[in-house]
Every structure is written in structure tokens, then in C-alpha cells.
Design a protein around this motif. Structure first.
Motif, short mmCIF file in Angstrom:
data_model
loop_
_atom_site.label_atom_id
_atom_site.label_comp_id
_atom_site.label_asym_id
_atom_site.label_seq_id
_atom_site.Cartn_x
_atom_site.Cartn_y
_atom_site.Cartn_z
N ASN A 106 2.13 1.34 -6.98
CA ASN A 106 2.66 2.10 -8.11
C ASN A 106 3.61 3.20 -7.64
OD1 ASN A 106 1.13 1.77 -11.10
ND2 ASN A 106 0.12 0.76 -9.38
N VAL A 109 6.94 1.56 -7.25
CA VAL A 109 7.55 1.35 -8.57
C VAL A 109 8.15 2.65 -9.09
CG1 VAL A 109 7.09 0.77 -10.98
CG2 VAL A 109 6.08 -0.60 -9.16
N PRO A 240 2.32 -1.65 -13.07
CA PRO A 240 2.11 -0.25 -13.46
C PRO A 240 0.73 -0.01 -14.06
CG PRO A 240 4.29 -0.98 -14.14
CD PRO A 240 3.57 -2.20 -13.66
N ILE A 245 -0.69 6.08 -11.94
CA ILE A 245 0.57 6.82 -12.01
C ILE A 245 0.33 8.27 -12.43
CG2 ILE A 245 2.74 7.02 -13.30
CD1 ILE A 245 2.89 3.97 -13.30
#
Length: 313
Positions: A106, A109, A240, A245
């Protein structure tokens, strides 16, 4: 579990078993050495630019005003390096390898998203940003020449800065050191070739930086996707996850604010000095490089020390 994987995890397990002082020194010294070499690259880079015949002073001022924007762009990678890597180390210390892998995936990303946002916005508002930062009619052309090429390598910068700390997290400071050394040494070699031999001026300096950062990023990604890594960058963990996150952002906001505040200081100083003359902006660019002599070794020590604390937390 295969023999190779056992050997790989042995590196990270030392973070929780080795004697503290030797461990801290073994983890921190490669990071400090790498940061010092990286500082040398920064100094040499500006030395070359300052000695371009006829335009050195204005070119150096142009590069100086891009510095605040570049620091701000790099600050976004600090969210992942300063927020994600410690969380991954904590997960490894808990034995939760899935959570560690999700944090790395993550984080990658997030770096892709930050690259898209910062590059797009900077290209769209480049000239107003540079003028606001302290560029003048004499220096804005050099600043645009440098920044327009530098932005092509934003992904490499975000990747190399944002993911390198995940290598330290695995107890592999020497591998992390090589990634910095590759970029720094290559840049020192390419700078005079592109700037003077090929006559590209500030564009050459920017191109040398992009190529060097690309090589560093390739080194880091190739390690993190190889069997040598105990914590790998895998597609299955790049989906995700809001929970992962949010934790990265929560812990990473502090290093982001610290880095972006440094950028804000650059904005204020450059824009103030430009009112007097461009040579003052050039002088500030030199001073800022010199001041890194104090802060860079400390940053290198932190990169080696934080994984130990996080792993044992």
C-alpha cells in the motif's frame, strides 16, 4: 519454509536479538556513509552548475529556486518512508508478515498516487510556482529547463526515497546504502559529461539526476521483488486497504510536515532575497548545501536506528 527464506529472515531477527550498541552501529553507519556521499553529490552538482561559463550565477539561482519545490515533492515520499517503514518493522517484530507486506504494498501504491498528483500539478503551474518561489526574469528560464526534465523522474525519486527504508526494516543496511551510492556516484560521473562535454547546461544536470535516480529506484525495486528480500513487494498486497493506508498517513504526517516546512522556509527566503538580486539567491543555494553537512549525518543515523526501535516495539 525454504533455506533461502530462513537465511533472509535471520537478518531481520537480529534486530531483536543482537546486543544493542553493536547493532545500532552496524545499522546506522552504512546509512550515515550513504547520506554523506549523497551530500557530496549535492555539493558537486551545484559546483558544476555554478561553473558553467557565462551563465553560472543565474543558472545556480535558477536551480536554487527549484529546490523548495523539489523538497516539497520529496516530502510526500516521507509519508511512506517515515510512516510505512516503521509500521512494517512493528509488524515484522510481531510476526505478522501479512500486515508488513500490506504496508509495503500500500505504501508503493501511495507513492504512485503522490507521483501522479505532484507531477501533474507542478507541470500545470510551473511558472507561477517558480516566480512565487523567487525566480526572476533572468533565472526563471534556467529553473524551468531544470524542473521540466527533473519532473520526468518524479516516480524514481518517490520510489527510491520512499522504499529504501523498507530495506533497512529487514536488517539490510548495506543493501540500502548501495542504492544511495549508485545514484550519487553515477550522478557525479554524468554531470560533467552532460553539462560540459555535451553542452546541455542545466538540462544536462537534470538529466543526470533523473538517470541516477532511475538506477537507484531500479536497484531498490529489484531487491524488494527478489528472493533475497524477507519482506517482498508483491502484487497481492498492493490492493488498497483503507485501514493500512490510514495508519501510514497517520504516522507519516509528522515527517511530511517537517519536510514540507523546510520547503516553506525555502519559498520565503528565496522570494525575499530575489527582491535584492539574483546573486543572493545563488548564495543561498550554496549555503543550503553547506548546511546539510550538519543535518544529513543525523538523518542517516535515524534511518539505521528507527527500524531497531520499531521492530522491538
Amino acid at each position: 519454509m525454504g533455506k533461502a527464506n530462513i537465511n533472509n529472515t535471520a537478518y531481520e531477527e537480529r534486530l531483536g536479538t543482537d546486543r544493542m550498541l553493536p547493532l545500532v552501529l552496524r545499522m546506522a553507519m552504512p546509512s550515515v556513509a550513504a547520506q554523506i556521499v549523497n551530500l557530496l553529490y549535492n555539493l558537486v552538482d551545484r559546483i558544476y552548475i555554478g561553473h558553467i561559463p557565462g551563465i553560472g550565477t543565474d543558472a545556480l539561482a535558477g536551480i536554487g529556486v527549484t529546490g523548495a519545490i523539489i523538497i516539497l515533492i520529496s516530502a510526500f515520499s516521507a509519508i511512506v518512508s517515515g510512516g510505512g517503514a516503521p509500521l512494517a518493522a512493528i509488524a515484522l517484530g510481531q510476526g505478522d508478515r501479512k500486515r508488513a507486506g500490506q504496508t509495503l504494498g500500500n505504501g508503493f501504491v501511495l507513492l504512485l498516487i503522490f507521483t501522479l498528483l505532484t507531477t501533474t500539478l507542478t507541470y500545470l503551474f510551473m511558472e507561477p510556482l517558480l516566480m512565487f518561489t523567487g525566480a526572476s526574469e533572468n533565472t526563471v528560464g534556467y529553473a524551468k529547463d531544470y524542473l521540466s526534465i527533473y519532473l520526468l523522474g518524479t516516480l524514481f525519486v518517490e520510489t527510491s526515497v520512499g522504499l529504501n527504508t523498507f530495506i533497512n526494516t529487514q536488517g539490510r543496511p548495506a543493501i540500502a546504502m548501495y542504492s544511495v551510492l549508485i545514484g550519487a556516484v553515477l550522478n557525479i560521473i554524468l554531470d560533467p559529461i552532460f553539462i560540459f562535454v555535451m553542452g546541455m547546461g542545466v538540462r544536462g544536470a537534470a538529466l543526470a539526476t533523473v538517470i541516477s535516480q532511475a538506477c537507484s529506484a531500479l536497484w531498490i525495486v529489484s531487491f524488494l521483488t527478489s528472493k533475497r528480500a524477507s519482506l517482498r513487494l508483491e502484487f497481492r498486497y498492493m490492493r488498497p486497504d483503507i485501514n493500512v493506508i490510514s495508519h501510514i498517513l497517520a504516522l507519516g504526517v509528522s515527517p511530511f510536515i517537517m519536510a514540507s516546512t523546510e520547503s516553506l522556509v525555502g519559498f520565503v527566503l528565496n522570494s525575499s532575497l530575489e527582491k535584492f538580486s539574483d546573486i543572493n539567491v545563488s548564495a543561498l543555494a550554496i549555503m543550503q548545501s553547506a548546511m546539510l553537512v550538519v543535518s544529513v549525518p543525523l538523518a542517516g543515523f535515524a534511518q539505521g536506528f528507527v527500524p531497531i526501535v520499531s521492530y522491538n516495539y
